[in-house]
Design a protein around this motif. Sequence first.
Motif, short mmCIF file in Angstrom:
data_model
loop_
_atom_site.label_atom_id
_atom_site.label_comp_id
_atom_site.label_asym_id
_atom_site.label_seq_id
_atom_site.Cartn_x
_atom_site.Cartn_y
_atom_site.Cartn_z
N ARG A 148 18.86 47.22 7.58
CA ARG A 148 19.38 46.08 7.12
C ARG A 148 18.20 45.22 6.72
NH1 ARG A 148 19.79 42.61 4.24
NH2 ARG A 148 21.47 41.34 4.09
N LYS A 164 11.77 24.09 7.53
CA LYS A 164 10.18 23.95 7.71
C LYS A 164 9.72 23.04 8.52
CE LYS A 164 9.10 25.92 3.03
NZ LYS A 164 10.20 25.37 2.38
N THR A 222 17.67 44.86 0.93
CA THR A 222 17.50 44.19 -0.19
C THR A 222 16.23 44.33 -1.01
OG1 THR A 222 18.70 42.32 0.64
CG2 THR A 222 17.84 41.94 -1.39
N ALA A 265 12.23 34.76 -5.13
CA ALA A 265 12.08 33.72 -4.28
C ALA A 265 13.43 32.84 -4.44
CB ALA A 265 11.05 32.99 -4.88
N ASP A 306 20.12 34.47 4.38
CA ASP A 306 19.53 33.98 3.01
C ASP A 306 18.64 33.25 3.25
OD1 ASP A 306 20.68 34.26 0.07
OD2 ASP A 306 20.11 32.16 0.31
N ILE A 307 18.08 32.49 2.07
CA ILE A 307 16.87 31.61 2.43
C ILE A 307 16.93 30.84 3.62
CG2 ILE A 307 15.25 29.96 1.22
CD1 ILE A 307 16.17 30.90 -1.43
N GLY A 308 15.77 31.02 4.63
CA GLY A 308 15.92 30.01 5.88
C GLY A 308 16.70 30.58 6.72
N SER A 312 7.67 35.38 -0.61
CA SER A 312 6.98 36.20 0.47
C SER A 312 7.90 36.35 1.78
CB SER A 312 5.42 35.82 0.78
OG SER A 312 5.66 34.24 0.99
N GLY A 313 9.28 36.30 1.40
CA GLY A 313 10.19 36.22 2.51
C GLY A 313 10.77 37.72 2.66
N ASN A 314 11.79 37.66 3.17
CA ASN A 314 12.65 38.95 3.56
C ASN A 314 12.64 40.02 2.37
OD1 ASN A 314 15.40 40.46 3.38
ND2 ASN A 314 14.47 40.78 5.23
N VAL A 315 13.22 39.56 1.16
CA VAL A 315 13.36 40.22 -0.09
C VAL A 315 11.93 40.77 -0.43
CG1 VAL A 315 14.42 40.49 -2.32
CG2 VAL A 315 15.68 39.24 -0.51
N ARG A 351 1.50 29.75 5.51
CA ARG A 351 1.72 29.57 4.04
C ARG A 351 0.82 30.73 3.39
NH1 ARG A 351 5.74 27.53 3.81
NH2 ARG A 351 5.20 27.50 1.48
N ARG A 411 22.61 29.87 3.78
CA ARG A 411 21.22 29.39 3.31
C ARG A 411 20.86 28.06 4.18
NH1 ARG A 411 19.32 29.09 -2.83
NH2 ARG A 411 19.44 31.44 -2.56
N SER A 421 6.49 28.95 -1.92
CA SER A 421 6.87 27.87 -2.91
C SER A 421 5.65 26.96 -3.38
CB SER A 421 8.02 26.74 -2.25
OG SER A 421 7.51 26.41 -1.17
N ALA A 478 15.68 38.20 -6.39
CA ALA A 478 16.51 36.70 -5.99
C ALA A 478 18.02 36.77 -6.75
CB ALA A 478 15.64 35.50 -6.02
N ASN A 479 18.79 35.60 -6.29
CA ASN A 479 19.87 35.38 -7.09
C ASN A 479 19.70 34.49 -8.31
OD1 ASN A 479 21.78 37.10 -5.93
ND2 ASN A 479 21.56 35.45 -3.82
P1 NDP Z 1 13.23 33.88 2.76
O1 NDP Z 1 13.70 32.52 3.46
O2 NDP Z 1 13.16 35.10 3.55
O3 NDP Z 1 12.13 33.77 1.71
C1 NDP Z 1 12.33 32.90 0.53
C2 NDP Z 1 10.88 33.07 -0.13
O4 NDP Z 1 10.95 32.42 -1.52
C3 NDP Z 1 10.04 32.35 0.55
O5 NDP Z 1 8.63 32.99 0.16
C4 NDP Z 1 9.95 30.97 0.11
O6 NDP Z 1 8.63 30.08 0.04
C5 NDP Z 1 10.29 31.35 -1.49
N1 NDP Z 1 10.87 29.95 -2.29
C6 NDP Z 1 11.97 29.19 -1.71
N2 NDP Z 1 12.28 28.31 -2.38
C7 NDP Z 1 11.26 28.56 -3.51
C8 NDP Z 1 11.03 27.67 -4.82
N3 NDP Z 1 11.75 26.70 -4.93
N4 NDP Z 1 9.99 28.08 -5.68
C9 NDP Z 1 9.43 29.01 -5.18
N5 NDP Z 1 9.30 29.73 -3.99
C10 NDP Z 1 10.44 29.51 -3.27
O7 NDP Z 1 14.75 34.19 1.69
P2 NDP Z 1 15.09 35.87 1.28
O8 NDP Z 1 14.01 36.58 0.96
O9 NDP Z 1 16.00 36.24 2.30
O10 NDP Z 1 15.84 35.36 -0.15
C11 NDP Z 1 15.21 35.13 -1.36
C12 NDP Z 1 15.84 35.46 -2.78
O11 NDP Z 1 16.65 36.56 -2.52
C13 NDP Z 1 17.10 34.19 -2.71
O12 NDP Z 1 17.41 34.16 -3.99
C14 NDP Z 1 18.46 34.99 -2.02
O13 NDP Z 1 19.73 34.29 -2.20
C15 NDP Z 1 18.14 36.29 -2.64
N6 NDP Z 1 18.87 37.28 -1.72
C16 NDP Z 1 18.54 37.75 -0.38
C17 NDP Z 1 19.29 38.70 0.30
C18 NDP Z 1 18.90 39.02 1.59
O14 NDP Z 1 19.25 39.97 2.13
N7 NDP Z 1 18.01 38.11 2.21
C19 NDP Z 1 20.23 39.32 -0.31
C20 NDP Z 1 20.54 39.42 -1.88
C21 NDP Z 1 19.79 38.34 -2.35
P3 NDP Z 1 8.58 29.02 1.19
O15 NDP Z 1 8.48 29.50 2.49
O16 NDP Z 1 7.35 28.14 0.58
O17 NDP Z 1 9.59 27.98 1.18
#
Ligand code: NDP
Length: 450
Positions: free
Chosen positions: A206, A134, A210, A324, A166-168, A240-243, A289, A94, A264, A349-350
């Motif tokens: 892959r 970012k 998730t 998220a 993971d995130i980022g 609005s990320g990968n998951v 955004r 992450r 976020s 998310a976790n």
């Molecule tokens: P990404 O980086 O692709 O996306 C994260 C998303 O969550 C973005 O839309 C981000 O918004 C938002 N976000 C991050 N921080 C915050 C916050 N503090 N409040 C609100 N929104 C937030 O990450 P992933 O999609 O890969 O991961 C998301 C979750 O899923 C995490 O908890 C991760 O541990 C979990 N996970 C991921 C897996 C994977 O295969 N990728 C597997 C299992 C679990 P912004 O762009 O504004 O930061």
Amino acid sequence: MNEYLKKVLEETNTKNSNELEFLQAVEEVLTSLEPVIDNHPEFEKIALLERLVEPERIITFRVPWQNDNGDVIVNRGFRVQFSSLIGPYKGGLRFDKTVNQSIMKFLAFEQIFKNALTGLPIGGAKGGSDFDPKGKSDNEIMRFCQSFMTELQRHIGQDIDVPAGDIGVGEREIGYLFGQYKRIKDIYEGGVLTGKGLSYGGSLARKEATGYGLIYFMREMLKANGNQTLAGKTVTISGSGNVAIYACEKAYEYGAKVVAMSDSQGCIYDKNGINLDTIKQIKEVERGRIKEYQDYHKDAEYFERQNDDSPIWNIKTDIALPCATQNELTLNSAKKLVANGVIAVGEGANMPTVKEGIEYFLQNNILFAPGKAANAGGVATSAIEMSQNSMRYYMTFKEVDKKLDTIMVNIFNSCKNYAEKYKLGNNYVAGANIAAFYKLAEAIKAQGFV
Ligand code: NDP
């Protein structure tokens, strides 16, 4: 409470008093194990729980890199190698400014149980950095990844420790990390990282795994409780990320209507149903955004985040999918969702739901899919990627997706069967913890004092 459990919880609290997220994760797991621990007094003699809550190893390191202005920045890198009981350490990286040791340890601890639930031979780990991606240029991201891997490469390997995203950390970052690993080690070791691009050893499905897996789990949970389906249900998805993106895609395939997504800073509500192509364009291509969604769809509303309670949970929905980050769904938000008639919550998310929120959902008979089970499809497919790399072979999308579906069905059934065995109704939180714990306890007993 069981005396042994109480003692371990107290010791863990004392030893890690400044690591709140880690303590939250440990407490959630250990308290739900009470009926098992009651039946197994022999666990105390071999300090089984003490061993489970102490990481095998924590690595922290300096990550110096240069930004586009020529300034040298120093970030902190982490790898928590928590457990190699059932396979090489495995868990994502992450990159986020909030990353610290507590968050790394909570994620690695959760990962041990999640990986055990998949039924595949993978241990538990997590890593990352307080680097904030970012607003960084592509070159800055590359230089950071190269510096991060220059240190991390000493500690990983396809039979030792296999990081992923993971995130980022998405496909772009994994590419830069893999390139640097290959350059330093002078070896093509495909299985050392998962989430790779398709052109150099990645697995089809892959990226989707998730989010798709979360919906497969939700499908099974709805079916097992009154033979319900996703068709016709409204869904809200945070993030609005990968998951989030691939949960949305699969929810649509099953005939549900996704009406809100977020980042976020805020959330968008589109009563006509979120247009996923627009989200992919904004988030995957432009890295923008979510607010920009309104530029494409004038009907959509945008709600800016004001405090800890994300505005997305004020929106009426049948199914809520927090996808998220940790602790994003507060007790207030849980109450709002229940008052608005939510029937099921699935954690992509976790640990996105606070402890009191989970309790509130369970007390109100809301179907609740815990993250360590419901989002395990990502790591399961990473393990399938590792197998393909070892076999020097590629499976088709359909083959991988079918395996993923089967794994998610099995995980759901484990959660259900263990909840029923311990007369816990449809408490899948406890069911997941107990199912994973049995597997880990067996491995601990078998391997002696390690
Ligand atoms: P990404 O980086 O692709 O996306 C994260 C998303 O969550 C973005 O839309 C981000 O918004 C938002 N976000 C991050 N921080 C915050 C916050 N503090 N409040 C609100 N929104 C937030 O990450 P992933 O999609 O890969 O991961 C998301 C979750 O899923 C995490 O908890 C991760 O541990 C979990 N996970 C991921 C897996 C994977 O295969 N990728 C597997 C299992 C679990 P912004 O762009 O504004 O930061």
